[in-house]
Write an enzyme that holds these catalytic residues in place. Structure first.
Site, short mmCIF file in Angstrom:
data_model
loop_
_atom_site.label_atom_id
_atom_site.label_comp_id
_atom_site.label_asym_id
_atom_site.label_seq_id
_atom_site.Cartn_x
_atom_site.Cartn_y
_atom_site.Cartn_z
N ARG A 67 0.99 -1.11 0.28
CA ARG A 67 0.05 -0.04 -0.48
C ARG A 67 0.88 1.45 -0.20
O ARG A 67 1.63 1.30 0.39
CB ARG A 67 -0.89 0.11 1.19
CG ARG A 67 -1.59 1.22 1.85
CD ARG A 67 -2.97 1.30 2.39
NE ARG A 67 -3.49 2.66 2.38
CZ ARG A 67 -3.74 3.20 3.49
NH1 ARG A 67 -2.79 2.87 4.57
NH2 ARG A 67 -4.03 4.45 3.79
N HIS B 246 -2.81 11.18 0.69
CA HIS B 246 -2.74 10.73 1.92
C HIS B 246 -2.00 11.72 2.60
O HIS B 246 -0.18 11.84 3.19
CB HIS B 246 -1.31 9.10 2.05
CG HIS B 246 -1.05 9.06 3.65
ND1 HIS B 246 -0.87 7.78 3.76
CD2 HIS B 246 -1.19 9.23 4.00
CE1 HIS B 246 -0.75 7.42 4.48
NE2 HIS B 246 -0.69 8.64 5.53
N GLU C 70 -7.56 8.26 6.19
CA GLU C 70 -7.59 8.90 7.70
C GLU C 70 -7.95 10.67 7.44
O GLU C 70 -7.80 11.59 8.12
CB GLU C 70 -6.32 9.10 8.18
CG GLU C 70 -6.22 7.46 8.45
CD GLU C 70 -4.97 7.27 9.71
OE1 GLU C 70 -4.67 8.45 9.96
OE2 GLU C 70 -5.11 6.64 10.23
N ASN D 228 -7.64 1.83 9.85
CA ASN D 228 -6.40 1.58 10.84
C ASN D 228 -6.01 1.66 12.06
O ASN D 228 -6.81 2.30 12.60
CB ASN D 228 -5.72 2.71 10.38
CG ASN D 228 -5.27 3.32 8.90
OD1 ASN D 228 -5.21 1.69 7.49
ND2 ASN D 228 -5.07 3.93 8.09
N TYR E 69 -4.32 1.46 15.47
CA TYR E 69 -3.40 1.40 16.59
C TYR E 69 -3.60 0.85 18.28
O TYR E 69 -2.28 0.33 18.73
CB TYR E 69 -2.63 2.77 15.96
CG TYR E 69 -1.93 2.96 14.77
CD1 TYR E 69 -2.72 3.39 13.76
CD2 TYR E 69 -0.79 2.67 15.35
CE1 TYR E 69 -2.23 3.22 12.01
CE2 TYR E 69 -0.06 2.65 13.73
CZ TYR E 69 -0.91 3.12 12.38
OH TYR E 69 0.13 3.19 11.46
N GLU F 94 -3.34 -0.58 8.03
CA GLU F 94 -2.28 0.21 8.87
C GLU F 94 -2.59 0.12 9.81
O GLU F 94 -3.35 -0.13 11.03
CB GLU F 94 -1.93 1.59 8.71
CG GLU F 94 -2.05 2.34 7.74
CD GLU F 94 -1.43 4.46 8.12
OE1 GLU F 94 -1.51 4.63 9.13
OE2 GLU F 94 -1.46 5.09 7.21
O1 LIG Z 1 1.29 7.67 13.53
C1 LIG Z 1 2.20 6.38 12.69
C2 LIG Z 1 1.02 6.76 11.45
C3 LIG Z 1 1.33 7.87 10.67
O2 LIG Z 1 2.91 7.59 9.57
C4 LIG Z 1 0.59 7.11 9.33
O3 LIG Z 1 1.01 8.46 7.54
C5 LIG Z 1 -1.05 7.26 9.10
O4 LIG Z 1 -1.72 7.41 8.20
C6 LIG Z 1 -0.90 7.35 10.26
N1 LIG Z 1 -2.99 7.10 10.57
C7 LIG Z 1 -2.76 6.94 12.21
C8 LIG Z 1 -3.46 6.70 13.33
N2 LIG Z 1 -4.16 8.09 13.46
C9 LIG Z 1 -4.16 8.86 13.90
C10 LIG Z 1 -4.43 9.09 15.39
C11 LIG Z 1 -3.56 10.32 15.48
C12 LIG Z 1 -2.46 11.36 15.45
C13 LIG Z 1 -1.99 10.58 14.27
C14 LIG Z 1 -2.86 9.65 13.56
C15 LIG Z 1 -0.86 6.41 12.23
N3 LIG Z 1 -0.36 6.62 11.31
#
Ligand SMILES: OC[C@@H]1[C@@H](O)[C@H](O)[C@@H](O)c2nc(CNc3ccccc3)cn21
Length: 448
Positions: A78, A122, A167, A292, A294, A352
């Site tokens: 991706r 993105h 996102e 995504n 986390y 993700e």
């Molecule tokens: O932060 C890690 C990755 C980032 O590098 C990616 O470009 C992005 O798609 C991404 N989204 C998240 C999850 N969402 C999020 C929550 C709070 C602050 C920033 C991102 C994490 N990540």
């Protein structure tokens, strides 16, 4: 009897990246600047003054990086298109050299048996479009649909999976409310208008795809499950507000054709009166949704934090990542089951999942030891398997990220990669988590 953890036939094993975070050479070969070129070169906005000028130098090292993907046995990759490489002014003139970079990358992936999964946006909006109001301008839906059509006509013969946005919540919350990412605005009145135009743009691109696309198109949401800190009504109400703001503000319009009722009260006078016809565009049926995942958030009522009046409650008893996120794999299955129960059987890709951990100093060797990331990966893949067993239609998993890269305004210090990158030499070194992921892929999950 230990249940086999094999994943369904055809399940895609991937890794994910984004253009501005890895490519470097942001203005090479006729590319136009994005808002991230401007943001990153604005003093004081980026940790350690880091920028995407070089990053992982992927624009020049893409062939080497495809070989790294093949070494892991990835079956999908991706990545995102830098809009202003292809359309330097955002609309109109196409930069053939920019388009050619992505065509060569797609061909290389296919030659290595790796399915391309292409994200159109993105976060790196062309600066020329930001000068015209960016996502605050209702015309942004048409600009995005024009760009999407250029990409569909160029690559849809070879790209089977497209996603419109990555996102939208992060763009709205970070880019227009908190000012922590480009374009760095801090304006409550702008936030819901940007939400709406982002979703209109996604819908317009999906409609354009229906006219001539041959494969599948979806959209990617970051979903973070919210859990009340106590049974107090105030905490439960705050949790509902936080869930509406971060999650259903985006999934409900696209998958149900309505905004959550809680948003009007949350935004108050800032909540616009959207034309009903807009929701018909936004609710264009998608072929799949990327999620995504986390971490989770435990939420308490906090009247000092308007307009959300909610705050996160640290879970200090558990492991946290370098970005301060709790490792909480149960939130993944909770989210997937919630999603399936609320929206039905729309197919899902986990687009993700990953973590930045402080990789302990170690002698330069063939492998970088990253035990915490190995544990994170195993926990989440085992949990993903449980969700699939429970009936959630998950079609693939993408580790964030293939390479250590530019973690936006946090710079290069936050390392999410399966491959360690020495940014002074551009040397890539597999982490133990990369080798473990390769073992899991080779067994289609049985080795978990
Ligand atoms: O932060 C890690 C990755 C980032 O590098 C990616 O470009 C992005 O798609 C991404 N989204 C998240 C999850 N969402 C999020 C929550 C709070 C602050 C920033 C991102 C994490 N990540």
């Amino acid at each position: 009897m230990t249940r086999s953890l094999r994943f369904p036939d055809g399940f895609l094993w991937g890794a994910a990246t984004a253009a501005y975070q890895i490519e470097g050479s942001p203005l090479a070969d006729g590319a136009g600047p994005s808002i991230w070129e401007r943001f990153a070169h604005t003093p004081g906005l980026m940790a350690d003054g880091d920028t995407g000028d070089i990053a992982c130098d992927h624009y020049r090292r893409h062939a080497e990086d495809v070989r790294l993907m093949q070494a892991l046995g990835l079956t999908s990759y991706r990545f995102s298109i830098a809009w202003s490489r292809v359309l330097p002014e955002g609309t109109g003139r196409v930069n053939a050299k920019g388009l050619d970079f992505y065509a060569r990358l797609v061909d290389d992936l296919l030659e290595h048996g790796i399915t391309p999964n292409v994200t159109l946006f993105h976060w790196d909006l062309p600066a020329a479009l930001d000068d015209r109001g960016g996502w605050l301008n209702r015309d942004s839906a048409d600009w995005f649909a024009e760009y999407a059509q250029v990409m569909f006509r160029a690559l849809d013969d070879r790209v089977p999976l497209w996603t419109t946005l990555n996102e939208p919540w992060v763009v709205v919350d970070g880019g227009y409310l908190r000012g922590t990412i480009a374009p760095g605005h801090r304006n409550l009145y702008e936030a819901p208008r940007v939400t709406h135009n982002l979703l209109r743009a996604s819908g317009a691109a999906v409609a354009a795809y229906r006219a001539e696309g041959r494969h599948r198109i979806g959209v990617v949401f970051n979903l973070e499950p919210k859990y009340p800190a106590s049974t107090r009504q105030e905490d439960r109400d705050a949790t509902r507000r936080a869930h509406a703001y971060m999650n259903t503000q985006f999934t409900d319009p696209v998958l149900r054709g309505v905004y959550p009722e809680a948003l009007a009260a949350l935004y108050g006078a800032a909540w616009p009166d959207f034309p009903a016809a807009d929701l018909e565009c936004i609710r264009q049926p998608v072929d799949f949704v990327g999620i995504n995942y986390y971490t989770r958030q435990v939420v308490r009522d906090d009247p000092t934090q308007p307009p959300l009046r909610a705050a996160g409650v640290p879970q200090r008893q558990r492991t946290h990542t370098e970005t301060g996120w709790e490792v909480y794999e149960q939130g993944l299955i909770d989210t997937l089951l919630w999603f399936r129960d609320r929206y039905g059987t729309v197919p899902v890709y986990l687009t993700e999942n990953g973590a930045a951990f402080y990789d302990p100093p170690q002698a330069a060797g063939p492998v970088v030891e990253d035990p915490l990331r190995v544990d994170y990966l195993e926990r989440h893949l085992k949990t993903l398997r449980r969700a699939i067993d429970a009936g959630v239609d998950v079609r693939g998993y993408y580790a964030w990220s293939l390479l250590d890269n530019l973690e936006w305004s946090l710079g290069f210090a936050k390392r999410f990669g399966l491959y360690h990158v020495d940014f002074s030499t551009q040397r890539r070194t597999p982490k133990r988590s990369a080798l473990r992921y390769a073992q899991i892929i080779a067994s289609h999950g049985a080795a978990l």
